[in-house]
Design an enzyme around this catalytic site. Structure first.
Site: not given
Ligand code: FAD
Length: 372
Positions: A233, A236-238, A356
């Site tokens: 996750a 994807w977020e970073r 994040s």
């Protein structure tokens, strides 16, 4: 090497930039604007990278990054962009990647069209950067578990319908092997959400605590496999959330350029400030976009993207803060007093150094990748 967008990616970019007018308007601290959220949902922005059979648009990571970059450019409500990003990248994608067939069919369609709001809950009052100190525990109850603990700074938490929650299943094993990701229905008994925190930035996002007191939870992926789900996750977020922040940098630059042109400043040779500052910002913007897209391209190919995520997160957040500071300074120089929009943009950018994983944590991770 071809840096051109495909016709499909160009059409996607245009479609989302055109959405900007539907997303305009005031934003209020701690309030997710439902009309704007649902306008995004009608285009399935909350399900960009979720496979089509489960209600998403089935895009790869690079096209998702291009789409979120466009959203960041078009939408002045940075909190809404942040909410869509957290929901998609840290809730819907983990479910699409690690969920059982039954979980995917049951949970994803409502997440993709925005009729349900998703959240991701790792941080606790005494655990953020250091995941080894996680206190939330999961106790087996038949085929399911019951969760006990408090999750802090949960984006969308006060308005969420479901959350991916990380809890300890075998304390002795610690983070690796001892932590499990769970899906929690936030309307079920044993779950309560705090009111939204009064944040300085990201006004259009609702961020708060989730208190778990015996809440029923179903494992996502394998018991003990939470660390891998969290790492996935975060990649994807970073990468993709920070592609949206590249779009926000472009929005800031365009606003400053418009203000400078309207003030009819002399050409840059005659007056290096603030024109040279904006030239620096343009160079930073292009570098940030190239890094984010390269990282997304690697993620699309299924390659290890942990280092790319940390590099993108660190570089884009620092560049975004510098861009917001410059935009603020340009307004001060031209108008004497920066506008509330310039204040809000700076607060939004500053928060990106924290979520994040903080900038310091990204530097630690990058150093580790370098063998240091
Ligand atoms: C706007 C916003 C939204 C968020 N949304 C979510 C969400 O949806 N879900 C979620 O789970 N969490 C969320 N968070 C929480 C976020 O992930 C944490 O705040 C972040 O990981 C830092 O943890 P912490 O706040 O506990 O700070 P700490 O970990 O206590 O860190 C405090 C300071 O110490 C530094 N530090 C800590 N450890 C080290 C180290 N080993 N070496 C060097 N420096 C170190 C940090 O860089 C920081 O400057 C959100 C936070 C913000 C601000």
């Amino acid at each position: 090497m071809d840096f051109a967008l495909t016709p499909e990616q160009e059409a996607l970019r245009r479609e989302i930039v055109a959405l900007g007018s539907e997303l305009a308007g005031e934003r209020h601290i701690g309030e997710l604007d439902r009309a704007r959220w649902l306008a995004c949902g009608r285009r399935k922005l909350q399900g960009l990278a979720v496979p089509e059979p489960y209600g998403g648009r089935g895009l790869d990571a690079l096209s998702t990054a291009i789409a979120l970059d466009a959203l960041g450019q078009a939408c002045e409500d940075g909190g809404l962009v942040f909410s869509v990003g957290a929901h998609l990248l840290a809730c819907a994608i983990p479910i699409a990647t690690f969920g059982s067939e039954a979980q995917k069919q049951r949970l994803l369609p409502g997440l993709c069209d925005g009729s349900r709001v998703g959240a991701h809950a790792l941080t606790e009052p005494d655990a953020g950067s250091d995941t080894a100190t996680l206190q939330t525990r999961a106790e087996p109850d038949g085929a399911q578990f019951r969760l006990f603990g408090t999750k802090r700074f949960v984006t969308n938490g006060p308005v969420a319908d479901l959350a991916v929650v990380f809890a300890s299943t075998t304390a002795a094993k610690g983070w690796l092997g001892g932590t499990t990701a769970f899906v929690v229905d936030t309307h079920a008994p044993g779950v309560s959400a705090s009111p939204a925190h009064a944040t300085l930035g990201l006004a259009g996002a609702a961020i708060g605590d989730l208190v778990l007191d015996g809440a029923i939870a179903e494992p996502l992926g394998s018991v003990g496999g939470g660390a891998a789900i969290f790492a996935h996750a975060m990649s994807w977020e970073r990468i993709c959330l920070f592609a949206a922040h590249v779009g926000a940098m472009q929005q800031l630059l365009e606003r400053s350029l418009g203000q400078l042109r309207a003030a009819r400043r002399p050409r840059s040779e005659a007056a290096p400030e603030p024109t040279h500052r904006l030239a620096d910002r343009k160079a930073q913007l292009e570098a940030a976009r190239l890094l984010a897209y390269q990282s997304a391209w690697r993620l699309s190919r299924g390659e290890q993207a942990g280092l790319d995520g940390s590099l993108t997160k660190l570089f884009v957040s620092e560049a975004w803060v510098a861009a917001a500071e410059d935009a603020w300074a340009v307004e001060k120089e031209l108008a004497g007093v920066p506008s509330p929009a310039a204040d809000a943009a700076l607060c939004d950018a500053l928060a990106s150094r924290i979520y994040s994983g903080t900038s310091e944590i990204q530097r630690k991770l990058i150093a580790r990748w370098l063998g240091l």
